[in-house]
Scaffold this motif. Sequence first.
Motif, PDB file in Angstrom:
ATOM      1  N   GLN A  70       0.841  -1.200   0.000  1.00  0.00           N
ATOM      2  CA  GLN A  70       0.000   0.000   0.000  1.00  0.00           C
ATOM      3  C   GLN A  70       0.878   1.254   0.000  1.00  0.00           C
ATOM      4  OE1 GLN A  70      -2.190   0.653   3.681  1.00  0.00           O
ATOM      5  NE2 GLN A  70      -3.936   1.397   2.521  1.00  0.00           N
ATOM      6  N   LEU A  73       2.543   1.825  -3.457  1.00  0.00           N
ATOM      7  CA  LEU A  73       1.553   2.308  -4.420  1.00  0.00           C
ATOM      8  C   LEU A  73       1.187   3.772  -4.144  1.00  0.00           C
ATOM      9  CD1 LEU A  73      -0.699  -0.870  -4.673  1.00  0.00           C
ATOM     10  CD2 LEU A  73       0.858   0.015  -6.434  1.00  0.00           C
ATOM     11  N   LEU A  78      -0.561   6.014  -6.874  1.00  0.00           N
ATOM     12  CA  LEU A  78      -1.511   5.080  -7.483  1.00  0.00           C
ATOM     13  C   LEU A  78      -2.681   4.695  -6.583  1.00  0.00           C
ATOM     14  CD1 LEU A  78       1.044   2.794  -9.317  1.00  0.00           C
ATOM     15  CD2 LEU A  78      -0.522   4.445 -10.341  1.00  0.00           C
ATOM     16  N   LEU A  79      -2.638   5.076  -5.323  1.00  0.00           N
ATOM     17  CA  LEU A  79      -3.746   4.753  -4.424  1.00  0.00           C
ATOM     18  C   LEU A  79      -4.225   6.039  -3.760  1.00  0.00           C
ATOM     19  CD1 LEU A  79      -2.956   1.488  -2.422  1.00  0.00           C
ATOM     20  CD2 LEU A  79      -4.518   1.806  -4.321  1.00  0.00           C
ATOM     21  N   ASN A  85      -9.794   3.510  -9.453  1.00  0.00           N
ATOM     22  CA  ASN A  85      -9.498   2.179  -8.948  1.00  0.00           C
ATOM     23  C   ASN A  85     -10.313   1.159  -9.726  1.00  0.00           C
ATOM     24  OD1 ASN A  85      -7.694   3.146  -7.031  1.00  0.00           O
ATOM     25  ND2 ASN A  85      -9.291   3.452  -5.521  1.00  0.00           N
ATOM     26  N   GLN A 152       1.167  -0.773 -11.994  1.00  0.00           N
ATOM     27  CA  GLN A 152      -0.262  -0.913 -12.332  1.00  0.00           C
ATOM     28  C   GLN A 152      -0.732  -2.344 -12.063  1.00  0.00           C
ATOM     29  OE1 GLN A 152      -2.738   1.138 -13.009  1.00  0.00           O
ATOM     30  NE2 GLN A 152      -1.420   2.922 -12.940  1.00  0.00           N
ATOM     31  N   LYS A 155      -1.063  -2.714  -8.382  1.00  0.00           N
ATOM     32  CA  LYS A 155      -2.265  -1.999  -7.928  1.00  0.00           C
ATOM     33  C   LYS A 155      -3.510  -2.857  -8.187  1.00  0.00           C
ATOM     34  CE  LYS A 155      -5.145   2.028  -8.874  1.00  0.00           C
ATOM     35  NZ  LYS A 155      -5.331   3.228  -9.688  1.00  0.00           N
TER      36      LYS A 155
END
Length: 178
Positions: A70, A73, A78-79, A85, A152, A155
């Motif tokens: 987490q 990312l 990306l989060l 998402n 990616q 993720k």
Amino acid sequence: MRNYFEFYTIPESFLPDEKAIKQQYYQLSRQYHPDFFANEPQEKQAEILQLSTLNTNAYRTLSDADLRMQYILKEHGLLEEGGKNELPSDFLMEVMELNEALMELEFDFDAAILKQVSEQTIGMQAQLEADILPVLQRYPELHGITKDQALQQVKTYYLKKKYLLRIQETLSKFATQS
């Protein structure tokens, strides 16, 4: 906020050297222990307390595989809350079918269906793990894909895993009821 990997002087990795993380944590814990700076000016004490807290947070994050994933990312943007998402529609359909089966079990319990949903979920989880492992092992030194493509993929794995964990939580509630 400082990057945890840089703070620990280890390369960014989804599968870092666990021993190196622990060694850095203990070394920095001794180096930045607030008791050793009790006679220092207030500014220095505040700085040491900040570094000690940073060390604790870095260790907590980097020593836990899910928190570490987490964190990486998030570090790469990306989060983000409310960010894109999106997951493949075939996966979402599969999860929806599993959730529907679980809802039906709430009203009409059937041990065979519970077993089937459980096995399907375990199979999906195992396939997910098998598919992502080569990416995690080679990151960031990848061949054939870019670092962004790898991130990616991680993720997508991370988001899918969260869906499957929710299903497993529901399954475990059934297990405690029977």
